[in-house]
Motif scaffolding. Structure first.
Motif, PDB file in Angstrom:
ATOM      1  N   PRO A   1     -21.177  -5.963   9.689  1.00  0.00           N
ATOM      2  CA  PRO A   1     -20.186  -6.416   8.710  1.00  0.00           C
ATOM      3  C   PRO A   1     -18.906  -5.569   8.807  1.00  0.00           C
ATOM      4  O   PRO A   1     -18.970  -4.348   8.912  1.00  0.00           O
ATOM      5  CB  PRO A   1     -20.866  -6.215   7.373  1.00  0.00           C
ATOM      6  N   SER A   2     -17.805  -6.236   8.801  1.00  0.00           N
ATOM      7  CA  SER A   2     -16.518  -5.531   8.882  1.00  0.00           C
ATOM      8  C   SER A   2     -16.066  -5.144   7.472  1.00  0.00           C
ATOM      9  O   SER A   2     -16.532  -5.670   6.480  1.00  0.00           O
ATOM     10  CB  SER A   2     -15.464  -6.413   9.555  1.00  0.00           C
ATOM     11  N   ALA A   3     -15.119  -4.215   7.412  1.00  0.00           N
ATOM     12  CA  ALA A   3     -14.613  -3.753   6.122  1.00  0.00           C
ATOM     13  C   ALA A   3     -13.840  -4.853   5.410  1.00  0.00           C
ATOM     14  O   ALA A   3     -13.743  -4.873   4.205  1.00  0.00           O
ATOM     15  CB  ALA A   3     -13.726  -2.541   6.322  1.00  0.00           C
ATOM     16  N   ARG A   4     -13.332  -5.797   6.159  1.00  0.00           N
ATOM     17  CA  ARG A   4     -12.518  -6.845   5.542  1.00  0.00           C
ATOM     18  C   ARG A   4     -13.306  -8.120   5.275  1.00  0.00           C
ATOM     19  O   ARG A   4     -12.809  -9.027   4.670  1.00  0.00           O
ATOM     20  CB  ARG A   4     -11.330  -7.165   6.440  1.00  0.00           C
ATOM     21  N   GLY A   5     -14.481  -8.168   5.678  1.00  0.00           N
ATOM     22  CA  GLY A   5     -15.226  -9.406   5.536  1.00  0.00           C
ATOM     23  C   GLY A   5     -16.007  -9.482   4.243  1.00  0.00           C
ATOM     24  O   GLY A   5     -16.314  -8.489   3.601  1.00  0.00           O
ATOM     25  N   LYS A   6     -16.333 -10.677   3.847  1.00  0.00           N
ATOM     26  CA  LYS A   6     -17.213 -11.006   2.734  1.00  0.00           C
ATOM     27  C   LYS A   6     -16.791 -10.355   1.415  1.00  0.00           C
ATOM     28  O   LYS A   6     -17.587  -9.723   0.742  1.00  0.00           O
ATOM     29  CB  LYS A   6     -18.641 -10.615   3.076  1.00  0.00           C
ATOM     30  N   GLY A   7     -15.527 -10.468   1.034  1.00  0.00           N
ATOM     31  CA  GLY A   7     -15.066 -10.060  -0.281  1.00  0.00           C
ATOM     32  C   GLY A   7     -14.799  -8.579  -0.467  1.00  0.00           C
ATOM     33  O   GLY A   7     -14.474  -8.145  -1.547  1.00  0.00           O
ATOM     34  N   ARG A   8     -14.963  -7.810   0.541  1.00  0.00           N
ATOM     35  CA  ARG A   8     -14.648  -6.385   0.396  1.00  0.00           C
ATOM     36  C   ARG A   8     -13.145  -6.182   0.574  1.00  0.00           C
ATOM     37  O   ARG A   8     -12.540  -6.780   1.449  1.00  0.00           O
ATOM     38  CB  ARG A   8     -15.377  -5.564   1.446  1.00  0.00           C
ATOM     39  N   ARG A   9     -12.605  -5.308  -0.242  1.00  0.00           N
ATOM     40  CA  ARG A   9     -11.174  -5.015  -0.135  1.00  0.00           C
ATOM     41  C   ARG A   9     -10.981  -3.588   0.360  1.00  0.00           C
ATOM     42  O   ARG A   9     -11.790  -2.707   0.075  1.00  0.00           O
ATOM     43  CB  ARG A   9     -10.492  -5.115  -1.492  1.00  0.00           C
ATOM     44  N   ALA A  10      -9.868  -3.400   1.000  1.00  0.00           N
ATOM     45  CA  ALA A  10      -9.498  -2.046   1.419  1.00  0.00           C
ATOM     46  C   ALA A  10      -8.968  -1.298   0.195  1.00  0.00           C
ATOM     47  O   ALA A  10      -8.372  -1.906  -0.700  1.00  0.00           O
ATOM     48  CB  ALA A  10      -8.436  -2.110   2.509  1.00  0.00           C
ATOM     49  N   PRO A  11      -9.170  -0.014   0.098  1.00  0.00           N
ATOM     50  CA  PRO A  11      -8.669   0.716  -1.068  1.00  0.00           C
ATOM     51  C   PRO A  11      -7.140   0.652  -1.127  1.00  0.00           C
ATOM     52  O   PRO A  11      -6.459   0.720  -0.113  1.00  0.00           O
ATOM     53  CB  PRO A  11      -9.159   2.139  -0.842  1.00  0.00           C
ATOM     54  N   MET A  12      -6.631   0.564  -2.371  1.00  0.00           N
ATOM     55  CA  MET A  12      -5.187   0.469  -2.572  1.00  0.00           C
ATOM     56  C   MET A  12      -4.589   1.874  -2.533  1.00  0.00           C
ATOM     57  O   MET A  12      -5.051   2.778  -3.231  1.00  0.00           O
ATOM     58  CB  MET A  12      -4.914  -0.175  -3.922  1.00  0.00           C
ATOM     59  N   ALA A  13      -3.590   2.081  -1.716  1.00  0.00           N
ATOM     60  CA  ALA A  13      -2.995   3.406  -1.536  1.00  0.00           C
ATOM     61  C   ALA A  13      -1.709   3.576  -2.344  1.00  0.00           C
ATOM     62  O   ALA A  13      -1.102   4.634  -2.308  1.00  0.00           O
ATOM     63  CB  ALA A  13      -2.721   3.639  -0.065  1.00  0.00           C
ATOM     64  N   ASP A  14      -1.250   2.558  -3.071  1.00  0.00           N
ATOM     65  CA  ASP A  14      -0.008   2.648  -3.835  1.00  0.00           C
ATOM     66  C   ASP A  14      -0.298   3.119  -5.260  1.00  0.00           C
ATOM     67  O   ASP A  14      -1.328   2.806  -5.836  1.00  0.00           O
ATOM     68  CB  ASP A  14       0.681   1.280  -3.900  1.00  0.00           C
ATOM     69  N   ILE A  15       0.642   3.864  -5.819  1.00  0.00           N
ATOM     70  CA  ILE A  15       0.548   4.314  -7.202  1.00  0.00           C
ATOM     71  C   ILE A  15       1.651   3.611  -7.974  1.00  0.00           C
ATOM     72  O   ILE A  15       2.819   3.641  -7.575  1.00  0.00           O
ATOM     73  CB  ILE A  15       0.720   5.840  -7.307  1.00  0.00           C
ATOM     74  N   ASN A  16       1.296   3.025  -9.094  1.00  0.00           N
ATOM     75  CA  ASN A  16       2.276   2.350  -9.931  1.00  0.00           C
ATOM     76  C   ASN A  16       2.924   3.393 -10.844  1.00  0.00           C
ATOM     77  O   ASN A  16       2.299   3.909 -11.763  1.00  0.00           O
ATOM     78  CB  ASN A  16       1.581   1.254 -10.753  1.00  0.00           C
TER      79      ASN A  16
END
Length: 144
Positions: A6-21
């Motif tokens: 399984p890849s990190a982008r497959g099946k509903g997995r998201r990459a961690p968000m690196a931006d700060i609001n």
């Protein structure tokens, strides 16, 4: 055939968000800035007095001084409460008795349009009760 990993982008997995609001942070900081800008002028001495100018250096102080202010009309204020000239002496005696040997620093703030005799009567009361650490408060001149 091999199994697919399984890849990190497959099946509903998201990459961690690196931006700060930072918008909420900026909003809070602006509100705090406005609060400090509004309250800072209110923290100065409570009695409005037009002080004379002087080239004297500021004094070092160990403890909170007692402030005596005399406005342009001749009204006398001990810290921020108005007192009569007759009632000033007993209040000063009480302050001198409370502190004992460790006499407090007295700051005298007098309006420039005030008659000198009124200031001297207050200074005489201070001397009579033994409060001799007296400083006359002035406004600094720009050209130090």
């Amino acid at each position: 055939m091999g199994a697919q990993l399984p890849s990190a982008r497959g099946k509903g997995r998201r990459a961690p968000m690196a931006d700060i609001n930072v918008t909420p942070l900026v909003d809070v900081m602006l509100v705090l800035l406005i609060i400090f800008m509004v309250t800072a002028p209110l923290l100065t001495a409570g009695v409005p007095v037009n002080l004379p100018e002087s080239k004297a250096k500021p004094l070092d102080q160990d403890q909170e001084p007692v402030q005596i202010s005399i406005d342009e009309k001749g009204a006398i204020y001990l810290d921020n409460s108005e007192v009569t000239e007759a009632g000033l002496g007993p209040l000063l005696e009480e302050i001198a008795a409370k502190r004992g040997e460790d006499k407090p620093q007295i700051f005298v703030r007098a309006d420039t349009r005030l008659q000198f005799g009124k200031v001297m009567r207050v200074m005489g009361e201070l001397n009579r009760v033994g409060l001799n650490k007296v400083s006359l408060v002035t406004t600094p001149v720009d050209g130090r």
